[in-house]
Motif scaffolding. Structure first.
Motif, PDB file in Angstrom:
ATOM      1  N   LYS A 144      27.760 111.619  43.108  1.00  0.00           N
ATOM      2  CA  LYS A 144      26.368 111.914  43.444  1.00  0.00           C
ATOM      3  C   LYS A 144      25.997 113.338  43.066  1.00  0.00           C
ATOM      4  O   LYS A 144      24.885 113.598  42.566  1.00  0.00           O
ATOM      5  N   LYS A 145      26.904 114.277  43.276  1.00  0.00           N
ATOM      6  CA  LYS A 145      26.632 115.694  43.025  1.00  0.00           C
ATOM      7  C   LYS A 145      27.012 116.127  41.608  1.00  0.00           C
ATOM      8  O   LYS A 145      27.021 117.307  41.292  1.00  0.00           O
ATOM      9  N   LYS A 146      27.408 115.154  40.779  1.00  0.00           N
ATOM     10  CA  LYS A 146      27.786 115.410  39.384  1.00  0.00           C
ATOM     11  C   LYS A 146      28.953 116.404  39.285  1.00  0.00           C
ATOM     12  O   LYS A 146      28.965 117.305  38.434  1.00  0.00           O
ATOM     13  N   CYS A 147      29.916 116.237  40.181  1.00  0.00           N
ATOM     14  CA  CYS A 147      31.130 117.052  40.155  1.00  0.00           C
ATOM     15  C   CYS A 147      32.198 116.350  39.323  1.00  0.00           C
ATOM     16  O   CYS A 147      32.461 115.162  39.525  1.00  0.00           O
ATOM     17  N   ASN A 148      32.796 117.068  38.388  1.00  0.00           N
ATOM     18  CA  ASN A 148      33.910 116.478  37.659  1.00  0.00           C
ATOM     19  C   ASN A 148      35.241 117.137  38.038  1.00  0.00           C
ATOM     20  O   ASN A 148      36.251 116.921  37.384  1.00  0.00           O
ATOM     21  N   LEU A 149      35.214 117.929  39.127  1.00  0.00           N
ATOM     22  CA  LEU A 149      36.448 118.516  39.664  1.00  0.00           C
ATOM     23  C   LEU A 149      36.388 118.464  41.185  1.00  0.00           C
ATOM     24  O   LEU A 149      35.440 118.960  41.799  1.00  0.00           O
ATOM     25  N   ILE A 150      37.396 117.827  41.768  1.00  0.00           N
ATOM     26  CA  ILE A 150      37.595 117.826  43.213  1.00  0.00           C
ATOM     27  C   ILE A 150      38.826 118.663  43.502  1.00  0.00           C
ATOM     28  O   ILE A 150      39.894 118.442  42.922  1.00  0.00           O
ATOM     29  N   ILE A 151      38.679 119.640  44.377  1.00  0.00           N
ATOM     30  CA  ILE A 151      39.824 120.438  44.823  1.00  0.00           C
ATOM     31  C   ILE A 151      40.082 120.084  46.276  1.00  0.00           C
ATOM     32  O   ILE A 151      39.232 120.296  47.145  1.00  0.00           O
ATOM     33  N   SER A 152      41.252 119.520  46.529  1.00  0.00           N
ATOM     34  CA  SER A 152      41.614 119.101  47.885  1.00  0.00           C
ATOM     35  C   SER A 152      42.802 119.908  48.377  1.00  0.00           C
ATOM     36  O   SER A 152      43.560 120.489  47.593  1.00  0.00           O
ATOM     37  N   HIS A 153      42.944 119.929  49.689  1.00  0.00           N
ATOM     38  CA  HIS A 153      44.133 120.549  50.280  1.00  0.00           C
ATOM     39  C   HIS A 153      45.287 119.557  50.284  1.00  0.00           C
ATOM     40  O   HIS A 153      46.353 119.831  49.736  1.00  0.00           O
ATOM     41  N   HIS A 154      45.080 118.394  50.855  1.00  0.00           N
ATOM     42  CA  HIS A 154      46.141 117.386  50.883  1.00  0.00           C
ATOM     43  C   HIS A 154      46.188 116.642  49.551  1.00  0.00           C
ATOM     44  O   HIS A 154      45.137 116.234  49.035  1.00  0.00           O
ATOM     45  N   PRO A 155      47.375 116.458  48.988  1.00  0.00           N
ATOM     46  CA  PRO A 155      47.476 115.758  47.702  1.00  0.00           C
ATOM     47  C   PRO A 155      47.005 114.310  47.801  1.00  0.00           C
ATOM     48  O   PRO A 155      47.288 113.619  48.785  1.00  0.00           O
ATOM     49  N   GLU A 191      29.774 133.575  35.368  1.00  0.00           N
ATOM     50  CA  GLU A 191      28.998 133.450  34.145  1.00  0.00           C
ATOM     51  C   GLU A 191      28.552 132.016  33.896  1.00  0.00           C
ATOM     52  O   GLU A 191      28.003 131.704  32.852  1.00  0.00           O
ATOM     53  N   SER A 192      28.772 131.143  34.829  1.00  0.00           N
ATOM     54  CA  SER A 192      28.515 129.730  34.618  1.00  0.00           C
ATOM     55  C   SER A 192      27.511 129.203  35.636  1.00  0.00           C
ATOM     56  O   SER A 192      27.276 129.805  36.683  1.00  0.00           O
ATOM     57  N   LYS A 193      26.933 128.042  35.338  1.00  0.00           N
ATOM     58  CA  LYS A 193      26.004 127.382  36.254  1.00  0.00           C
ATOM     59  C   LYS A 193      26.728 126.354  37.116  1.00  0.00           C
ATOM     60  O   LYS A 193      26.091 125.488  37.730  1.00  0.00           O
ATOM     61  N   ILE A 194      28.018 126.439  37.173  1.00  0.00           N
ATOM     62  CA  ILE A 194      28.802 125.505  37.986  1.00  0.00           C
ATOM     63  C   ILE A 194      28.442 125.681  39.458  1.00  0.00           C
ATOM     64  O   ILE A 194      28.479 126.785  39.986  1.00  0.00           O
ATOM     65  N   GLU A 195      28.116 124.572  40.116  1.00  0.00           N
ATOM     66  CA  GLU A 195      27.846 124.605  41.552  1.00  0.00           C
ATOM     67  C   GLU A 195      29.100 124.183  42.320  1.00  0.00           C
ATOM     68  O   GLU A 195      29.853 123.317  41.867  1.00  0.00           O
ATOM     69  N   ILE A 196      29.285 124.803  43.477  1.00  0.00           N
ATOM     70  CA  ILE A 196      30.442 124.511  44.318  1.00  0.00           C
ATOM     71  C   ILE A 196      29.944 123.950  45.644  1.00  0.00           C
ATOM     72  O   ILE A 196      29.123 124.568  46.321  1.00  0.00           O
ATOM     73  N   PHE A 197      30.451 122.767  45.990  1.00  0.00           N
ATOM     74  CA  PHE A 197      30.042 122.101  47.221  1.00  0.00           C
ATOM     75  C   PHE A 197      31.257 121.889  48.129  1.00  0.00           C
ATOM     76  O   PHE A 197      32.381 121.729  47.635  1.00  0.00           O
ATOM     77  N   LYS A 198      31.016 121.872  49.421  1.00  0.00           N
ATOM     78  CA  LYS A 198      32.014 121.415  50.388  1.00  0.00           C
ATOM     79  C   LYS A 198      31.584 120.043  50.885  1.00  0.00           C
ATOM     80  O   LYS A 198      30.405 119.831  51.154  1.00  0.00           O
ATOM     81  N   PHE A 199      32.541 119.140  51.003  1.00  0.00           N
ATOM     82  CA  PHE A 199      32.226 117.802  51.494  1.00  0.00           C
ATOM     83  C   PHE A 199      31.651 117.914  52.900  1.00  0.00           C
ATOM     84  O   PHE A 199      32.271 118.491  53.792  1.00  0.00           O
ATOM     85  N   LYS A 200      30.451 117.387  53.099  1.00  0.00           N
ATOM     86  CA  LYS A 200      29.753 117.554  54.375  1.00  0.00           C
ATOM     87  C   LYS A 200      30.210 116.566  55.440  1.00  0.00           C
ATOM     88  O   LYS A 200      30.020 116.803  56.636  1.00  0.00           O
ATOM     89  N   GLY A 201      30.795 115.475  55.025  1.00  0.00           N
ATOM     90  CA  GLY A 201      31.314 114.521  56.003  1.00  0.00           C
ATOM     91  C   GLY A 201      32.661 114.980  56.529  1.00  0.00           C
ATOM     92  O   GLY A 201      33.078 116.122  56.331  1.00  0.00           O
ATOM     93  N   THR A 202      33.361 114.104  57.191  1.00  0.00           N
ATOM     94  CA  THR A 202      34.704 114.415  57.671  1.00  0.00           C
ATOM     95  C   THR A 202      35.699 113.429  57.081  1.00  0.00           C
ATOM     96  O   THR A 202      35.394 112.236  56.934  1.00  0.00           O
ATOM     97  N   THR A 203      36.849 113.934  56.715  1.00  0.00           N
ATOM     98  CA  THR A 203      37.936 113.057  56.256  1.00  0.00           C
ATOM     99  C   THR A 203      39.004 112.920  57.338  1.00  0.00           C
ATOM    100  O   THR A 203      40.089 112.436  57.085  1.00  0.00           O
ATOM    101  N   ASN A 204      38.674 113.368  58.542  1.00  0.00           N
ATOM    102  CA  ASN A 204      39.615 113.310  59.658  1.00  0.00           C
ATOM    103  C   ASN A 204      39.786 111.863  60.124  1.00  0.00           C
ATOM    104  O   ASN A 204      38.822 111.240  60.568  1.00  0.00           O
ATOM    105  N   PRO A 205      41.004 111.313  60.043  1.00  0.00           N
ATOM    106  CA  PRO A 205      41.206 109.925  60.459  1.00  0.00           C
ATOM    107  C   PRO A 205      41.378 109.767  61.970  1.00  0.00           C
ATOM    108  O   PRO A 205      41.417 108.641  62.481  1.00  0.00           O
ATOM    109  N   VAL A 206      41.484 110.890  62.703  1.00  0.00           N
ATOM    110  CA  VAL A 206      41.758 110.835  64.137  1.00  0.00           C
ATOM    111  C   VAL A 206      40.442 110.794  64.920  1.00  0.00           C
ATOM    112  O   VAL A 206      39.559 111.638  64.718  1.00  0.00           O
ATOM    113  N   CYS A 207      40.322 109.824  65.795  1.00  0.00           N
ATOM    114  CA  CYS A 207      39.133 109.683  66.646  1.00  0.00           C
ATOM    115  C   CYS A 207      39.547 109.839  68.115  1.00  0.00           C
ATOM    116  O   CYS A 207      40.693 109.571  68.485  1.00  0.00           O
ATOM    117  N   PHE A 208      38.619 110.258  68.935  1.00  0.00           N
ATOM    118  CA  PHE A 208      38.860 110.394  70.369  1.00  0.00           C
ATOM    119  C   PHE A 208      37.991 109.394  71.126  1.00  0.00           C
ATOM    120  O   PHE A 208      36.797 109.255  70.830  1.00  0.00           O
TER     121      PHE A 208
END
Length: 368
Positions: free
Chosen positions: A55-66, A348-365
């Protein structure tokens, strides 16, 4: 700017060489030579993250967990990981993961948790060891600076906040070249005496191949004399967890309220400590309960981490205030630091950087 230039920048902060040896850090899937468009940051890669990247036209995802931790034998539609991989490849999206290398880096996961808690004088809780070597090379006196500069440019001689660190001793070297030699000093067949400097530099083991190659390139001798000494020293540049001090002492109850507010968590587990005041606090983002004894040895009044087992709480009881604040909840703040660094780097680039706004946390209370 190409994707590999961005990932190499991240590795200058969190080198892959410091990662846990069974971890899978770095490129997970994709095209490292492609030009980066937009970037999406997240802790975990799931189907919602991939949809957001599209949706955000990102061609690079940088994650912490592999995305890929264990080896996969096949990619087949209907399998959760396979479906993600297929969608990534179809949409030309690259995934890069910085996991335990980001855990062990200064200003990485644990440092960001400590900063979120407002700790001061932050330092590693436990420095990692046995990944340092001492490189000793013998250089003709007139070439010392050239060789030293080549070593330093490739990562040698960094000790904490200091770079270009070395030790030098002037001495006398001797050599006799064979008929097939081409000596830089003197003549073949003659016993030569040369003023040489013994140059000593600390080098991270994972930087050693590049350092040696650069050293040989800069050295004038046909045959370079050098020694490599493996060390057991703690590496002050990398470590596990973090420890620091609150600006003011808090009672245990005040501290529990403080942690809840600062981390934005309403539910967490804890065990009672013994101190009536909390001042020195140890943290380890993610699963860090193995550092409990280290936190106690460092006179921490409290230790915040996650994934704590029942018997670890028993070990901590009446010794230190131990808090399990959640795996996701103790790691999420590192995305802010990644974003900050990338915005400073990609100017020097027009690259936009986004943080995923949802949660990927699988733990619910569950609240009844």
């Amino acid at each position: 700017m190409t994707i590999d230039k961005i990932t190499k920048y991240i590795e200058s902060w969190a080198p892959k060489g410091i990662a846990w040896d069974r971890d899978n850090v770095g490129l997970q899937v994709g095209f490292s030579k492609a030009l980066a468009r937009n970037i999406l940051l997240c802790l975990d890669v799931n189907e919602f993250v991939v949809e957001d990247a599209i949706k955000k036209k990102c061609n690079l995802i940088i994650s912490h967990h592999p995305l890929l931790f264990n080896s996969i034998r096949k990619i087949s539609s209907g399998d959760k990981t396979s479906d993600i991989l297929i969608k990534l490849i179809k949409n030309d999206i690259t995934v890069y993961s910085a996991h335990t290398n980001l855990d062990f880096a200064k200003d990485g996961v644990s440092f960001q948790l400590a900063k979120k808690l407002g700790l001061k004088s932050i330092r590693f809780l436990k420095n990692i060891s046995e990944n340092l070597t001492k490189l000793v090379v013998f250089v003709p006196a007139g070439f010392t600076e050239k060789v030293a500069e080549a070593i330093h440019k490739n990562g040698g001689g960094i000790i904490g906040e200091y770079s270009n660190c070395s030790f030098r001793i002037l001495g006398k070297g001797t050599f006799r070249g064979s008929d097939n030699s081409n000596p830089a000093i003197g003549k073949k067949g003659n016993l030569e005496f040369a003023d040489e400097v013994r140059l000593e530099v600390l080098v991270n083991t994972f930087d050693l191949p590049a350092v040696i190659a650069a050293m040989k390139q800069a050295h004038p001798y046909e045959e370079v004399a050098y020694d490599i000494y493996p060390l057991k020293n703690e590496n002050v540049n990398y470590g596990m967890g973090a420890i620091g001090n609150l600006e003011i002492e808090l009672t245990p109850k005040q501290f529990l309220d403080y942690v809840s507010k600062k981390l934005g968590v309403k539910n967490f587990r804890y065990s009672q400590g013994t101190n009536i005041k909390i001042k020195t606090v140890a943290v380890c983002g993610g699963s860090g309960s193995d550092l409990l004894s280290t936190a106690i040895q460092n006179s921490a009044d409290a230790f915040i981490t996650s994934d704590v087992k029942y018997h670890t709480f028993l070990d901590a009881e009446n010794r230190i205030l131990l808090i399990d604040a959640g795996h996701y909840e103790t790691e999420i703040f590192v995305l802010d630091e990644i974003e900050r660094r990338l915005k400073n780097f990609i100017t020097e680039s027009k690259i936009e950087i986004f943080k995923f706004k949802g949660t990927t946390n699988p733990v619910c209370f569950y609240n009844n």
